[in-house]
Write a protein that holds these residues in place. Structure first.
Motif, PDB file in Angstrom:
ATOM      1  N   ALA A  98       1.590   9.566   6.161  1.00 31.49           N
ATOM      2  CA  ALA A  98       0.240   9.101   6.468  1.00 31.49           C
ATOM      3  C   ALA A  98      -0.677   9.467   5.315  1.00 31.49           C
ATOM      4  O   ALA A  98      -0.334  10.283   4.460  1.00 31.49           O
ATOM      5  CB  ALA A  98      -0.255   9.737   7.767  1.00 31.49           C
ATOM      6  N   VAL A  99      -1.847   8.864   5.305  1.00 33.96           N
ATOM      7  CA  VAL A  99      -2.887   9.296   4.367  1.00 33.96           C
ATOM      8  C   VAL A  99      -3.488  10.582   4.919  1.00 33.96           C
ATOM      9  O   VAL A  99      -3.940  10.627   6.063  1.00 33.96           O
ATOM     10  CB  VAL A  99      -3.978   8.222   4.203  1.00 33.96           C
ATOM     11  N   ALA A 112     -11.394  -2.445  -2.296  1.00 32.81           N
ATOM     12  CA  ALA A 112     -11.637  -3.294  -1.128  1.00 32.81           C
ATOM     13  C   ALA A 112     -10.394  -3.383  -0.243  1.00 32.81           C
ATOM     14  O   ALA A 112     -10.486  -3.338   0.986  1.00 32.81           O
ATOM     15  CB  ALA A 112     -12.073  -4.687  -1.579  1.00 32.81           C
ATOM     16  N   ALA A 113      -9.226  -3.510  -0.874  1.00 39.72           N
ATOM     17  CA  ALA A 113      -7.990  -3.647  -0.104  1.00 39.72           C
ATOM     18  C   ALA A 113      -7.681  -2.387   0.702  1.00 39.72           C
ATOM     19  O   ALA A 113      -7.270  -2.458   1.865  1.00 39.72           O
ATOM     20  CB  ALA A 113      -6.828  -3.972  -1.044  1.00 39.72           C
ATOM     21  N   LEU A 114      -7.864  -1.227   0.087  1.00 39.78           N
ATOM     22  CA  LEU A 114      -7.533   0.030   0.763  1.00 39.78           C
ATOM     23  C   LEU A 114      -8.542   0.401   1.834  1.00 39.78           C
ATOM     24  O   LEU A 114      -8.192   1.093   2.804  1.00 39.78           O
ATOM     25  CB  LEU A 114      -7.427   1.159  -0.254  1.00 39.78           C
ATOM     26  N   THR A 115      -9.770  -0.018   1.694  1.00 40.91           N
ATOM     27  CA  THR A 115     -10.798   0.395   2.650  1.00 40.91           C
ATOM     28  C   THR A 115     -11.150  -0.676   3.679  1.00 40.91           C
ATOM     29  O   THR A 115     -11.609  -0.345   4.772  1.00 40.91           O
ATOM     30  CB  THR A 115     -12.088   0.806   1.917  1.00 40.91           C
ATOM     31  N   GLY A 126       0.675  -2.158   7.507  1.00 37.96           N
ATOM     32  CA  GLY A 126       1.129  -1.917   8.870  1.00 37.96           C
ATOM     33  C   GLY A 126       2.514  -1.317   8.929  1.00 37.96           C
ATOM     34  O   GLY A 126       3.315  -1.446   7.995  1.00 37.96           O
ATOM     35  N   PRO A 127       2.842  -0.631  10.046  1.00 45.64           N
ATOM     36  CA  PRO A 127       4.128   0.056  10.186  1.00 45.64           C
ATOM     37  C   PRO A 127       5.337  -0.870  10.118  1.00 45.64           C
ATOM     38  O   PRO A 127       6.387  -0.495   9.600  1.00 45.64           O
ATOM     39  CB  PRO A 127       4.024   0.723  11.567  1.00 45.64           C
ATOM     40  N   VAL A 144      -3.329   0.684   6.690  1.00 47.77           N
ATOM     41  CA  VAL A 144      -2.508   1.008   5.515  1.00 47.77           C
ATOM     42  C   VAL A 144      -1.447   2.036   5.905  1.00 47.77           C
ATOM     43  O   VAL A 144      -1.767   3.115   6.408  1.00 47.77           O
ATOM     44  CB  VAL A 144      -3.378   1.539   4.362  1.00 47.77           C
ATOM     45  N   SER A 145      -0.189   1.695   5.658  1.00 47.71           N
ATOM     46  CA  SER A 145       0.937   2.559   6.034  1.00 47.71           C
ATOM     47  C   SER A 145       1.753   2.897   4.787  1.00 47.71           C
ATOM     48  O   SER A 145       2.566   2.087   4.339  1.00 47.71           O
ATOM     49  CB  SER A 145       1.829   1.851   7.066  1.00 47.71           C
ATOM     50  N   PRO A 146       1.581   4.081   4.229  1.00 49.51           N
ATOM     51  CA  PRO A 146       2.301   4.427   2.992  1.00 49.51           C
ATOM     52  C   PRO A 146       3.776   4.750   3.248  1.00 49.51           C
ATOM     53  O   PRO A 146       4.139   5.379   4.244  1.00 49.51           O
ATOM     54  CB  PRO A 146       1.564   5.674   2.474  1.00 49.51           C
ATOM     55  N   LEU A 147       4.591   4.313   2.318  1.00 52.70           N
ATOM     56  CA  LEU A 147       6.006   4.663   2.255  1.00 52.70           C
ATOM     57  C   LEU A 147       6.263   5.227   0.866  1.00 52.70           C
ATOM     58  O   LEU A 147       5.912   4.600  -0.137  1.00 52.70           O
ATOM     59  CB  LEU A 147       6.878   3.423   2.485  1.00 52.70           C
TER      60      LEU A 147
END
Length: 318
Positions: A299-300, A216-219, A274-275, A175-178
């Motif tokens: 990042a998280v 589920a999606a985040l982990t 992903g990045p 997971v790549s936060p923007l």
């Protein structure tokens, strides 16, 4: 009773992350800690009063007296544990954007309760449950303060006993936060006022299913993030107050990106798989609206808020 003598002159350094609440369907429940930070240095003075220096985001609007939110949060803890608060010198560097839906008030509250924990060390020991309770009493709900205090992805709720609870989860490394931050602000109170008191049953069921899927999606399964971040409870109702934010979220989702309003807005959070997908989302965002959006590739944050005495903080930076 005067403050305990060992406390006078004590300095504690606190760092607290930004947070994004709701994450689409998880209204008032889910929160994510992000790698943007407020740093504060709090010193117990030998005389009464408050001395405050602030720089960074929102510095020109932040009060320099006892009404300052960090100072009020320290005072709240001292009053609860029945200790007299000393005079306070507060030096703050704000890296969390103010009024943008990234948990700036929650960060200030978390910074205050953690500062109190550091000042009281050796006299009164505060547990994680204590910190969350204090912060929730001040903030009103735990969805922002839980990730600010503990980091990662948090599920927050009020227990049957009336006390806040939380569960911290680790986010999948893919997971790549923007974060897309506009130049304008939005009042959380104003955003909340636009929501109805009742919603259709099918919308409630829709959000229940998506909230479960989002965990589920985040982990485990980031490829499910687009479906998992769909929402029918709050974002559309607030669209009229921030049309550019709504337009950007809709456009990004139409391109296959898991975009949501961050907290009460107006920032937009993209939970990319992903990045590479994150970079593509940033490129798409530049083409969607006339509003300039600052790109924050973050990042998280997995640690949450930290508190150290001044000597420990100085040695860790050297």
């Amino acid at each position: 009773m005067s403050p305990a003598a060992p406390m006078i002159g004590r300095s504690v350094a606190v760092r607290v992350p930004a947070t994004s609440a709701n994450l689409g369907p998880g209204f008032d429940t889910l929160g994510l800690a992000l790698s943007m930070y407020d740093d504060v240095l709090v010193t117990a003075l030998p005389h009464p009063g408050v001395e405050i220096e602030v720089e960074g985001s929102g510095a020109e609007e932040i009060s320099r007296d006892a009404s300052n939110l960090v100072v009020r949060s320290i005072a709240h803890v001292f009053a609860d544990v029945k200790r007299e608060m000393p005079g306070i010198r507060l030096e703050a560097v704000n890296g969390v954007p103010h009024g943008r839906g990234l948990g700036s008030s929650g960060a200030a509250v978390a910074a205050g309760v953690l500062s109190a924990k550091g000042l009281l060390a050796g006299d009164v020991e505060l547990s994680d449950d204590d910190l969350l309770r204090f912060a929730t009493e001040l903030e009103g709900h735990p969805d922002n303060v839980a990730p600010a205090l503990f980091g990662g992805l948090t599920i927050a709720w009020m227990g049957d006993d009336g006390f806040p609870q939380h569960k911290k989860l680790l986010v999948h490394r893919g997971v790549s936060p923007l974060v897309l931050v506009p130049g304008y602000t939005m009042s959380t109170k104003a955003a909340r006022s636009l929501q109805p008191l009742q919603v259709p049953r099918e919308d409630a069921v829709f959000n229940l299913s998506r909230s479960a899927l989002l965990i589920a999606a985040l982990t485990q399964s980031p490829e499910l993030l687009l479906d998992a971040t769909a929402d029918r409870l709050h974002q559309d109702y607030r669209a009229s107050a921030m049309p550019e934010t709504h337009r950007l979220v809709q456009a990004l989702r139409a391109h296959g990106f898991a975009a949501v309003v961050s907290g009460a807005g107006p920032s937009v959070l993209v939970l990319a798989d992903g990045p590479g997908q994150r970079l593509e989302a940033a490129r798409v965002a530049d083409t969607v609206t006339d509003t300039p959006w600052e790109h924050r590739m973050v990042a998280v944050d997995v640690r949450g808020g930290t508190v150290k005495n001044r000597a420990e903080a100085s040695s860790s930076r050297s």
